[in-house]
Design a protein around this motif. Structure first.
Motif, short mmCIF file in Angstrom:
data_model
loop_
_atom_site.label_atom_id
_atom_site.label_comp_id
_atom_site.label_asym_id
_atom_site.label_seq_id
_atom_site.Cartn_x
_atom_site.Cartn_y
_atom_site.Cartn_z
N CYS A 96 0.84 -1.20 0.00
CA CYS A 96 0.00 0.00 0.00
C CYS A 96 0.88 1.26 0.00
CB CYS A 96 -0.92 -0.03 1.23
SG CYS A 96 -2.14 1.30 1.27
N PRO A 97 1.43 1.61 -1.16
CA PRO A 97 2.25 2.83 -1.21
C PRO A 97 1.39 4.07 -0.95
CG PRO A 97 2.53 1.47 -3.20
CD PRO A 97 1.34 0.93 -2.46
N GLY A 98 1.96 5.02 -0.20
CA GLY A 98 1.21 6.21 0.17
C GLY A 98 0.63 6.96 -1.02
N ASP A 99 1.40 7.06 -2.12
CA ASP A 99 0.88 7.84 -3.26
C ASP A 99 -0.31 7.14 -3.92
OD1 ASP A 99 2.57 5.85 -4.12
OD2 ASP A 99 3.55 7.05 -5.68
N LYS A 100 -0.33 5.79 -3.87
CA LYS A 100 -1.47 5.05 -4.44
C LYS A 100 -2.72 5.27 -3.59
CE LYS A 100 -0.08 1.58 -7.57
NZ LYS A 100 0.90 0.51 -7.48
N LEU A 101 -2.54 5.23 -2.27
CA LEU A 101 -3.69 5.46 -1.38
C LEU A 101 -4.20 6.89 -1.55
CD1 LEU A 101 -5.63 4.63 0.88
CD2 LEU A 101 -3.86 5.26 2.54
N GLU A 102 -3.27 7.83 -1.66
CA GLU A 102 -3.64 9.24 -1.83
C GLU A 102 -4.47 9.40 -3.10
OE1 GLU A 102 -0.17 11.56 -1.05
OE2 GLU A 102 -1.27 13.43 -1.29
N ALA A 103 -4.01 8.77 -4.21
CA ALA A 103 -4.73 8.87 -5.49
C ALA A 103 -6.11 8.22 -5.37
CB ALA A 103 -3.91 8.18 -6.59
N PHE A 104 -6.17 7.06 -4.69
CA PHE A 104 -7.45 6.36 -4.53
C PHE A 104 -8.44 7.23 -3.76
CE2 PHE A 104 -10.39 3.70 -2.15
CZ PHE A 104 -10.86 2.82 -3.11
N LEU A 105 -7.95 7.86 -2.69
CA LEU A 105 -8.86 8.70 -1.88
C LEU A 105 -9.32 9.92 -2.66
CD1 LEU A 105 -7.07 8.44 1.61
CD2 LEU A 105 -9.24 7.39 0.93
N ARG A 106 -8.43 10.45 -3.51
CA ARG A 106 -8.78 11.61 -4.33
C ARG A 106 -9.85 11.20 -5.35
NH1 ARG A 106 -3.75 13.34 -5.09
NH2 ARG A 106 -3.50 12.00 -6.91
N GLU A 107 -9.62 10.06 -6.00
CA GLU A 107 -10.58 9.60 -7.03
C GLU A 107 -11.94 9.23 -6.43
OE1 GLU A 107 -8.44 6.34 -8.77
OE2 GLU A 107 -6.88 7.73 -9.45
N ASN A 108 -11.93 8.87 -5.13
CA ASN A 108 -13.18 8.45 -4.49
C ASN A 108 -13.61 9.43 -3.41
OD1 ASN A 108 -13.77 5.53 -5.57
ND2 ASN A 108 -11.56 5.68 -5.26
#
Ligand code: 13P
Ligand code: SF4
Length: 314
Positions: A96-108
């Motif tokens: 769970c890389p931080g930038d992937k989680l950040e992008a997921f939260l932004r998209e959702n």
């Protein structure tokens, strides 16, 4: 015997360096036996987080994996936190890389997720979360989450699924897993049970559903100690990392602990946990390196959900 003398010298060297540095040695239950035997405290992620918060030592030598030492630093910004091997990572953290989680939260963003992060994650991920949990308090933390917001649980899908079973609360699960615990299978457990038909099975919640279904108890490593002590069974199969058996054998010497086998090996080892050695522990106390360093903005954001967890599970 030269090896015994060398080992003894090394241990005394570590103990005098500890004194000199006013250091505390914290060790996870999966550390090699000789590190556990020398540590001031040995426990699970939750116990270690509490100990790290309470200590008055100037230096914390953290024998575990990187995210554990990082957690100690987040709640102790003014202390020196060192770890024997900087490369001791964790497959869950990597998933769970931080930038992937950040992008997921932004998209959702419209979902307005309440993010619960298993402590096995980076400071970046913690900084994006509302509350942290460990395997020892995950049920409690999820039960305390706001009822009117959807929960995103990161990064362990197996722990997340187990918590859903326990609480009945639906959550969206990040698809991470521990490469060690997913190695236990229904077949590998069935095989060892043929040898010990009366044995109880203790499993960590990072195990898959198929293994959890076979278990007599599913719990954190610390709770395994309590369960084993009070169990009436003489034989206990332990489906978690093999370092746990050292602690269990020490705490419940009257019981026979059998390592849970995988399809390929007689037990499961975490290669990250096993990177730490007595030599590296001596070196990190002597040189105060590798030392945990962190961006203050990330640290301050990551601290809030950790403190929330510690309050909720006190
Ligand atoms: P515990 O908090 O139960 O000790 O688990 C930590 C861990 O890394 C399990 O793989
Ligand atoms: Fe991470 Fe699994 Fe190792 Fe625990 S056993 S530190 S979850 S890789």
């Amino acid at each position: 015997m030269p090896t015994l003398t060398a080992g003894t010298d090394l241990r005394s060297e570590i103990l005098s360096l500890k004194e000199e540095r006013n250091a505390v040695i914290l060790a996870h239950n999966y550390q090699v036996g000789e590190i556990q035997d020398l540590a001031d405290y040995v426990g699970d992620s939750l116990g270690l987080a509490y100990r790290a918060r309470e200590t008055e030592a100037d230096v914390i030598a953290f024998c575990g994996v990187h995210f554990m030492a990082e957690t100690a630093k987040i709640i102790n910004p003014d202390k020196t936190v060192v770890l024997p091997d900087r490369d001791a990572g964790c497959s869950l953290e990597q998933s769970c890389p931080g930038d992937k989680l950040e992008a997921f939260l932004r998209e959702n963003a419209e979902r307005d997720y309440y993010v619960i992060a298993y402590i096995n994650c980076s400071a970046h991920v913690k900084a994006l979360s509302d509350c942290i949990c460990t395997s020892g308090n995950a049920v409690k933390i999820v039960e305390a989450a706001p009822a009117d917001r959807p929960i995103l649980f990161v990064p362990d899908q197996n722990l997340g699924a187990w918590v859903m079973e326990q609480t009945g609360r639906k959550m969206d699960l990040w698809q991470g897993s521990c490469y060690v615990h997913v190695e236990f299978t229904r077949d590998s457990i069935a095989k060892i049970r043929e040898e010990y038909p009366d044995a109880e099975l203790i499993a960590h919640p990072e195990c898959t559903y198929a293994v959890r279904m076979l278990a007599d108890v599913v719990c954190s490593t610390e709770k395994m100690v309590h369960y084993a002590k009070s169990s009436e069974s003489g034989n206990l199969i332990v489906a978690t990392e093999e370092g746990m058996l050292h602690r269990l054998r020490k705490e419940a010497p009257d019981k026979n602990f059998i390592p849970g086998p995988t399809d390929h090996c007689a037990c499961a080892e975490c290669r990250f946990m096993k990177m730490n050695t007595l030599e590296k522990l001596r070196d990190c106390l002597r040189d105060l390196r590798p030392e945990l360093q962190m961006d203050e903005g990330v640290r301050a954001r990551a601290e809030k959900p950790i403190l929330r967890m510690l309050e909720l599970s006190a």
